[in-house]
Design an enzyme around this catalytic site. Sequence first.
Site, PDB file in Angstrom:
ATOM      1  N   ASP A  23       0.820  -1.268  -0.174  1.00  0.00           N
ATOM      2  CA  ASP A  23       0.152  -0.192  -0.115  1.00  0.00           C
ATOM      3  C   ASP A  23       1.112   1.143   0.071  1.00  0.00           C
ATOM      4  OD1 ASP A  23      -2.144   1.980   0.364  1.00  0.00           O
ATOM      5  OD2 ASP A  23      -3.256  -0.141   1.034  1.00  0.00           O
ATOM      6  N   HIS A  63      -3.954   2.338  -4.751  1.00  0.00           N
ATOM      7  CA  HIS A  63      -3.100   2.291  -3.518  1.00  0.00           C
ATOM      8  C   HIS A  63      -1.731   2.098  -3.834  1.00  0.00           C
ATOM      9  CE1 HIS A  63      -6.063   2.656  -0.161  1.00  0.00           C
ATOM     10  NE2 HIS A  63      -7.112   2.283  -1.050  1.00  0.00           N
ATOM     11  N   GLU A  72     -10.529   1.058  -4.319  1.00  0.00           N
ATOM     12  CA  GLU A  72     -10.468   2.729  -4.309  1.00  0.00           C
ATOM     13  C   GLU A  72      -9.552   3.259  -5.084  1.00  0.00           C
ATOM     14  OE1 GLU A  72     -11.417   3.587   0.354  1.00  0.00           O
ATOM     15  OE2 GLU A  72      -9.664   2.597   0.135  1.00  0.00           O
TER      16      GLU A  72
HETATM   17  C1  ACM Z   1     -10.859  -0.946   1.868  1.00  0.00           C
HETATM   18  O1  ACM Z   1     -11.298  -0.718   2.908  1.00  0.00           O
HETATM   19  N1  ACM Z   1     -10.628   0.190   0.980  1.00  0.00           N
HETATM   20  C2  ACM Z   1     -10.914  -2.100   1.338  1.00  0.00           C
END
Ligand code: ACM
Length: 679
Positions: A185, A262, A318
């Site tokens: 991440d 991410h 996201e």
């Molecule tokens: C998440 O909480 N973005 C999977």
Amino acid sequence: MYRIATYIIALIILADIPALAETSTGTPTDIIPVPQHIETADGVYSWPEPTATFHIDGGNGTLAEYLKADSLSEATDENRADILISITEDDGSEAYTLTITPGKIIITSPGEAGAFYAIQSLRQMTRCGSVRQLQCCTIADAPRFTYRGLHFDVSRHFRSKEFLMKQIDAMALLKLNSMHLHLTDAAGWRLQIDRYPRLTELAAWRPYKRWEDWWNGDRSYCTQDAPGAYGGYYTKADIRQIVEYAHTRNITVIPEIEMPGHSEEVLAAYPSLSCSGKPYVDADFCIGNDSIFTFLENVLTEVIDLFPSQYIHIGGDEATKKGWAQCPKCKLRMEQEGLADVDELQSYMIHRIEQFVQSKGRTVVGFDEIMQGGLAPGAVVMSWRGSEPGIEAMEQGNQAILNPNAYYYLDYTQDAPFKEPVSIGGYLPLEKVYSFEPLPDSITGTTAQNLLGVQANVWAEYITDDSHAEYMYYPRAFALAETGWSQPDKKDYADFRRRALALIEQLRLMGYNTFDLAQEYGDRKESNQPLRHLARGAKVIYNIPYSRQYPAAGDSALTDGVCGGWTYGDNRWQGTMRDLDVTIDLGSAKPVRYVGATFLQSVGAWVYMPRRVDIYLSDDGEHFTLAGQAWCDVPDTSAEIRYKVYSTLCDTTARYVRLHAIKHPRHGAWLFTDEIVIN
Ligand code: ACM
């Protein structure tokens, strides 16, 4: 005598538990998760002195290895063994039967895993070795779901392999069988990849320990030898050790490599994989760029070689998709592949990766955003934005794992925020975690069969230390375990809480940090009963509309007498991303002595106190007089959750009351209130 094995003593040494009173008796009714069937019988089994021996018939040797690693010894002559284990098929079954008689303990299971779980039931009954007498009984047990997972965010804060192995022990005790490692991440890449050394030379380190300082600062990376470098990564040898340790405890370690979003840390180390081609600009991979597929396939090849898990998690959540619409390469890809929009572009990438992973004989898992633009046929959906996306995937014939954030995000605060460590926000007490039912009556047949199971996640932005992490997992992971394993008709919160209190004591004695359930404060008191006041039921005129995302009870929310709980997300707080500007019509002129409203701040969730609240009064609804103002005195720098009443005293009559709350100037800031109280 041959009985030199040290089952009890070994577990005592291992867990460093002081022995409890000799008189206490372990009972099957204390086990978490609650077994499917328990029959108690007269009598007790007393552990032989100094301890007991085991004999295993069948199986593949994994359980014997586990027991021996606990310094137990195997009796070659089954007639002399205290614990007789029979593994009849070795078919992977997790079901077992455990019979405790005054003279012997007998375990039968079709699979190695089931026999392992019988031992875990026994460990719970013996309080990991500190109770020497057991109630005679027969337990016949089997899991409800095949997948029972716990997620570890080792990107936001790197955790040692020792920490992970300690949690594997607790997971095993709870009959959880899947450890999801969020290895990559923005906050740091955590896995040695031989082909791309900069992932661990640069992207695994940052100059700040606290995630907030780094995130609110320059979000830069550094090398390990830079002053103050914070981070770390697992070598391949570390991973092999963790995977092996987990395997012996019937736990599969599932690696997650995030894509397409991410991914700031990858793009800082290898900027050519981003749309801009520059470091510190993009968060998403450039899907128009063929070299990202080479990169990801090379990374995944090393990951697949290292992790035997059938499931390979590819994130998928996201993505900002910000750069794609302008990027010439992404635009060309969309044109060439006939992709209508950026959602389809993302779906194109997920399909390609899914095919690659499938070609290696593995199965892709992704967060529910992988459904956007079309779901890849063999992908498993991990449904975090509620259960609905997972159920939709199940209806389409895909498999799903449910980890709805409202029930299973254990990074949310578990008790009254004023007594809890700073968190990302939310309010998720044990009882709410326990209350989740993955399969409502409406879901049946093949749709229901497509549910693999459940998982709880702990995102670690605000969880710097290991002990804090454990505090967030336990006891809430107990509740997840019971939902994942036990039949719904066996679930009962009051009884579960009794067992949880005892298991908390056990874990504490074993050196885990847990939330102190015995001292739980519970709900926000104001939210427990309706509030009576002059404006209750009065009409509210919205000069600026509230957000459709957080309407609470809609137009009546601010005068319905219903106060919010600890979190803005409980459908009792009304939210807006603009100012709150409302006029309340009291119906006729009335004496007004007090006007006030409570606001909530949860900076981790972008919810801020208003800068100022202006309160006006009027008789005709057209001409208003300023009656009072209240200013913000709550700092916006801490993620601590705060509540503040903005109020004014007055001494007049009025029919109309206007309240104007001026929002925090930060772009994207929210404003939440639950009730406007007039007296
Ligand atoms: C998440 O909480 N973005 C999977």
